[in-house]
Design a protein around this motif. Sequence first.
Motif, PDB file in Angstrom:
ATOM      1  N   VAL A  82     -73.751 -17.822 105.728  1.00  0.00           N
ATOM      2  CA  VAL A  82     -73.783 -17.572 104.173  1.00  0.00           C
ATOM      3  C   VAL A  82     -72.828 -17.565 103.607  1.00  0.00           C
ATOM      4  O   VAL A  82     -72.652 -17.172 102.321  1.00  0.00           O
ATOM      5  CB  VAL A  82     -74.415 -15.965 104.455  1.00  0.00           C
ATOM      6  CG1 VAL A  82     -75.726 -15.847 104.858  1.00  0.00           C
ATOM      7  CG2 VAL A  82     -73.474 -14.871 105.114  1.00  0.00           C
ATOM      8  N   SER A  83     -71.541 -18.146 104.116  1.00  0.00           N
ATOM      9  CA  SER A  83     -70.265 -17.740 103.367  1.00  0.00           C
ATOM     10  C   SER A  83     -70.054 -19.340 102.748  1.00  0.00           C
ATOM     11  O   SER A  83     -69.961 -20.307 103.153  1.00  0.00           O
ATOM     12  CB  SER A  83     -69.094 -17.811 104.467  1.00  0.00           C
ATOM     13  OG  SER A  83     -67.844 -18.178 103.900  1.00  0.00           O
ATOM     14  N   VAL A  84     -69.652 -19.136 101.189  1.00  0.00           N
ATOM     15  CA  VAL A  84     -69.535 -20.175 100.794  1.00  0.00           C
ATOM     16  C   VAL A  84     -68.218 -20.650 100.828  1.00  0.00           C
ATOM     17  O   VAL A  84     -68.001 -22.135 101.203  1.00  0.00           O
ATOM     18  CB  VAL A  84     -69.365 -19.680  99.044  1.00  0.00           C
ATOM     19  CG1 VAL A  84     -68.898 -20.875  98.016  1.00  0.00           C
ATOM     20  CG2 VAL A  84     -70.888 -19.367  98.679  1.00  0.00           C
ATOM     21  N   PRO A  85     -67.142 -20.302 101.118  1.00  0.00           N
ATOM     22  CA  PRO A  85     -65.633 -20.719 101.496  1.00  0.00           C
ATOM     23  C   PRO A  85     -65.735 -21.289 102.821  1.00  0.00           C
ATOM     24  O   PRO A  85     -65.217 -22.501 103.024  1.00  0.00           O
ATOM     25  CB  PRO A  85     -64.828 -19.752 101.509  1.00  0.00           C
ATOM     26  CG  PRO A  85     -65.510 -18.353 101.021  1.00  0.00           C
ATOM     27  CD  PRO A  85     -66.764 -18.494 100.777  1.00  0.00           C
ATOM     28  N   TYR A  86     -66.642 -20.875 103.585  1.00  0.00           N
ATOM     29  CA  TYR A  86     -66.734 -21.472 104.957  1.00  0.00           C
ATOM     30  C   TYR A  86     -67.511 -22.806 104.986  1.00  0.00           C
ATOM     31  O   TYR A  86     -67.038 -23.847 105.519  1.00  0.00           O
ATOM     32  CB  TYR A  86     -67.470 -20.422 106.106  1.00  0.00           C
ATOM     33  CG  TYR A  86     -67.449 -20.851 107.326  1.00  0.00           C
ATOM     34  CD1 TYR A  86     -66.577 -20.603 108.360  1.00  0.00           C
ATOM     35  CD2 TYR A  86     -68.458 -21.637 108.017  1.00  0.00           C
ATOM     36  CE1 TYR A  86     -66.329 -20.946 109.662  1.00  0.00           C
ATOM     37  CE2 TYR A  86     -68.524 -22.174 109.176  1.00  0.00           C
ATOM     38  CZ  TYR A  86     -67.491 -21.903 110.037  1.00  0.00           C
ATOM     39  OH  TYR A  86     -67.406 -22.314 111.410  1.00  0.00           O
ATOM     40  N   SER A  87     -68.566 -22.950 103.935  1.00  0.00           N
ATOM     41  CA  SER A  87     -68.979 -24.133 103.888  1.00  0.00           C
ATOM     42  C   SER A  87     -68.376 -25.086 103.225  1.00  0.00           C
ATOM     43  O   SER A  87     -68.336 -26.462 103.603  1.00  0.00           O
ATOM     44  CB  SER A  87     -70.465 -23.942 103.046  1.00  0.00           C
ATOM     45  OG  SER A  87     -70.175 -24.154 101.646  1.00  0.00           O
ATOM     46  N   ASP A 144     -71.818  -6.467 106.591  1.00  0.00           N
ATOM     47  CA  ASP A 144     -70.300  -6.520 107.389  1.00  0.00           C
ATOM     48  C   ASP A 144     -69.114  -6.700 106.394  1.00  0.00           C
ATOM     49  O   ASP A 144     -68.899  -7.405 105.675  1.00  0.00           O
ATOM     50  CB  ASP A 144     -70.248  -7.284 108.348  1.00  0.00           C
ATOM     51  CG  ASP A 144     -69.029  -7.511 109.059  1.00  0.00           C
ATOM     52  OD1 ASP A 144     -68.149  -6.544 108.880  1.00  0.00           O
ATOM     53  OD2 ASP A 144     -68.720  -8.635 109.639  1.00  0.00           O
ATOM     54  N   PRO A 145     -68.315  -5.332 106.260  1.00  0.00           N
ATOM     55  CA  PRO A 145     -67.289  -5.148 105.445  1.00  0.00           C
ATOM     56  C   PRO A 145     -65.854  -6.035 105.937  1.00  0.00           C
ATOM     57  O   PRO A 145     -64.860  -6.010 105.343  1.00  0.00           O
ATOM     58  CB  PRO A 145     -67.030  -3.853 105.280  1.00  0.00           C
ATOM     59  CG  PRO A 145     -67.113  -3.204 106.560  1.00  0.00           C
ATOM     60  CD  PRO A 145     -68.294  -4.236 107.086  1.00  0.00           C
ATOM     61  N   SER A 146     -65.950  -6.487 107.014  1.00  0.00           N
ATOM     62  CA  SER A 146     -64.639  -6.856 107.917  1.00  0.00           C
ATOM     63  C   SER A 146     -64.263  -8.289 107.730  1.00  0.00           C
ATOM     64  O   SER A 146     -63.270  -8.704 108.257  1.00  0.00           O
ATOM     65  CB  SER A 146     -64.550  -6.571 109.261  1.00  0.00           C
ATOM     66  OG  SER A 146     -65.901  -7.119 109.947  1.00  0.00           O
ATOM     67  N   SER A 147     -65.201  -9.125 107.181  1.00  0.00           N
ATOM     68  CA  SER A 147     -64.824 -10.517 107.382  1.00  0.00           C
ATOM     69  C   SER A 147     -64.055 -10.814 105.906  1.00  0.00           C
ATOM     70  O   SER A 147     -64.406 -10.378 104.918  1.00  0.00           O
ATOM     71  CB  SER A 147     -65.886 -11.448 107.781  1.00  0.00           C
ATOM     72  OG  SER A 147     -66.310 -11.936 106.197  1.00  0.00           O
ATOM     73  N   PRO A 148     -63.284 -11.980 105.915  1.00  0.00           N
ATOM     74  CA  PRO A 148     -62.628 -12.320 104.690  1.00  0.00           C
ATOM     75  C   PRO A 148     -63.614 -12.673 103.709  1.00  0.00           C
ATOM     76  O   PRO A 148     -63.464 -12.920 102.513  1.00  0.00           O
ATOM     77  CB  PRO A 148     -61.770 -13.479 105.036  1.00  0.00           C
ATOM     78  CG  PRO A 148     -62.098 -14.169 106.346  1.00  0.00           C
ATOM     79  CD  PRO A 148     -62.901 -12.963 107.109  1.00  0.00           C
ATOM     80  N   SER A 177     -69.269  -4.074 100.087  1.00  0.00           N
ATOM     81  CA  SER A 177     -68.960  -3.398 101.506  1.00  0.00           C
ATOM     82  C   SER A 177     -67.639  -3.134 101.410  1.00  0.00           C
ATOM     83  O   SER A 177     -66.961  -2.061 102.280  1.00  0.00           O
ATOM     84  CB  SER A 177     -69.573  -4.377 102.374  1.00  0.00           C
ATOM     85  OG  SER A 177     -68.837  -5.845 102.250  1.00  0.00           O
ATOM     86  N   VAL A 178     -66.695  -4.055 101.136  1.00  0.00           N
ATOM     87  CA  VAL A 178     -65.181  -4.007 101.055  1.00  0.00           C
ATOM     88  C   VAL A 178     -64.699  -2.722 100.492  1.00  0.00           C
ATOM     89  O   VAL A 178     -64.000  -1.931 100.903  1.00  0.00           O
ATOM     90  CB  VAL A 178     -64.316  -5.190 100.616  1.00  0.00           C
ATOM     91  CG1 VAL A 178     -63.238  -4.988 100.553  1.00  0.00           C
ATOM     92  CG2 VAL A 178     -64.657  -6.496 101.307  1.00  0.00           C
ATOM     93  N   PHE A 179     -65.128  -2.581  99.014  1.00  0.00           N
ATOM     94  CA  PHE A 179     -64.720  -1.342  98.337  1.00  0.00           C
ATOM     95  C   PHE A 179     -65.224  -0.100  98.836  1.00  0.00           C
ATOM     96  O   PHE A 179     -64.535   0.730  98.974  1.00  0.00           O
ATOM     97  CB  PHE A 179     -65.129  -1.533  96.768  1.00  0.00           C
ATOM     98  CG  PHE A 179     -64.653  -2.380  96.028  1.00  0.00           C
ATOM     99  CD1 PHE A 179     -63.562  -3.442  96.504  1.00  0.00           C
ATOM    100  CD2 PHE A 179     -64.855  -2.692  94.535  1.00  0.00           C
ATOM    101  CE1 PHE A 179     -62.826  -4.009  95.689  1.00  0.00           C
ATOM    102  CE2 PHE A 179     -64.027  -3.432  94.030  1.00  0.00           C
ATOM    103  CZ  PHE A 179     -62.948  -4.068  94.115  1.00  0.00           C
ATOM    104  N   VAL A 180     -66.304   0.102  99.512  1.00  0.00           N
ATOM    105  CA  VAL A 180     -66.754   1.231  99.936  1.00  0.00           C
ATOM    106  C   VAL A 180     -66.001   1.616 101.048  1.00  0.00           C
ATOM    107  O   VAL A 180     -65.530   2.794 101.242  1.00  0.00           O
ATOM    108  CB  VAL A 180     -68.306   1.002 100.441  1.00  0.00           C
ATOM    109  CG1 VAL A 180     -68.634   2.354 101.272  1.00  0.00           C
ATOM    110  CG2 VAL A 180     -69.320   1.186  99.238  1.00  0.00           C
TER     111      VAL A 180
END
Length: 306
Positions: free
Chosen positions: A78-83, A178-182, A188-191
Amino acid sequence: MRALVTGGSGFIGSHIVQRLVENGHKVRVVDDFSTGKRENLDPVARDVEIITGDVRDRAAMDKHAAGCEVIFHQAAVVSVPYSVEHPEETHAVNIMGTLNVLMAARKHGVRRVVFASSAAVYGDEPTLPKRESMTPDPISPYGVEKLTSEHYLRAFSRLYGLETVALRYFNVFGPRQDPSSPYSGVISVFVNRILEGKPVDIFGDGKQSRDFVYVANVVDANISAATTSGVSGRVYNIACGGRTTLVELADAIGHAAGTKVTKRFGEPRPGDIKESLADVSRARTELGYAPRVSIEEGLKNLVSYA
Ligand code: UD1
């Protein structure tokens, strides 16, 4: 109904599984557990058949589709940058995976396939709100893969009468993200940061906006997409149809958590789009979709869950 949920242990997939079980349906999950987590299915584990499998494995998908009436195809990288970094791998999962699901569905007489597409198909075109009638123009391998999958869905629906519906998710948030991936979604990151009493990092001036949608609304859309007649071959935006800036978002999370938020402003993130907003009237009219959980209420749920 008897349903197969690919990616059923992931963030959105596990919420679909839970609702299906609550509604008394029989559910099979296929997940490779690369990013999905077993504990996401803990609340319903006894009522669900859980299979470790990869959508790239055609023979396996063929086996697992047997006996199912509906497939909710959520499995993807599901990650754009990973793609952008790994287009061959994401092509294999996100396109070949979809094709395997469609071929298996056709072979076993599955009635309908509901597919998790993305707002990424629209690309960078600045016209707002995004409407399904606009010409898609993806700018990442991920967007290309989701759009290609949509085309396969429509082709299978025309060629073989397999019913297919594609849902273009905008910025989905909720428990189990998941808040933990780049590559994690900003909410999720902000919470996480706010509950730890840490400042949030805003990339740019914080005036960029997104059409955030709570996961329960996305589940509603999936259930309607599986059960509404006369919508085969259609694509739908799934969002709230509203704009929230990053600054407003940080404050809203602070409000939900009952705390003051410290914001740190940094450089804009390369490749970011400035604004995103969906027109959800097609889903409203044709699927009866109405986002019943507001962003504020969703944030409250999320904060109390985290
Ligand atoms: C989202 C989707 C992506 C989809 C794209 C389509 C998610 C998680 N991602 O990406 O799959 O292809 O829409 O348009 O839903 N931000 C910060 N600080 C942070 C993290 C993010 O300021 O710590 C900002 C980003 O710079 C961006 C905004 O928050 O402006 C949203 O970022 P993100 O949650 O990653 O989602 P999108 O980039 O919109």
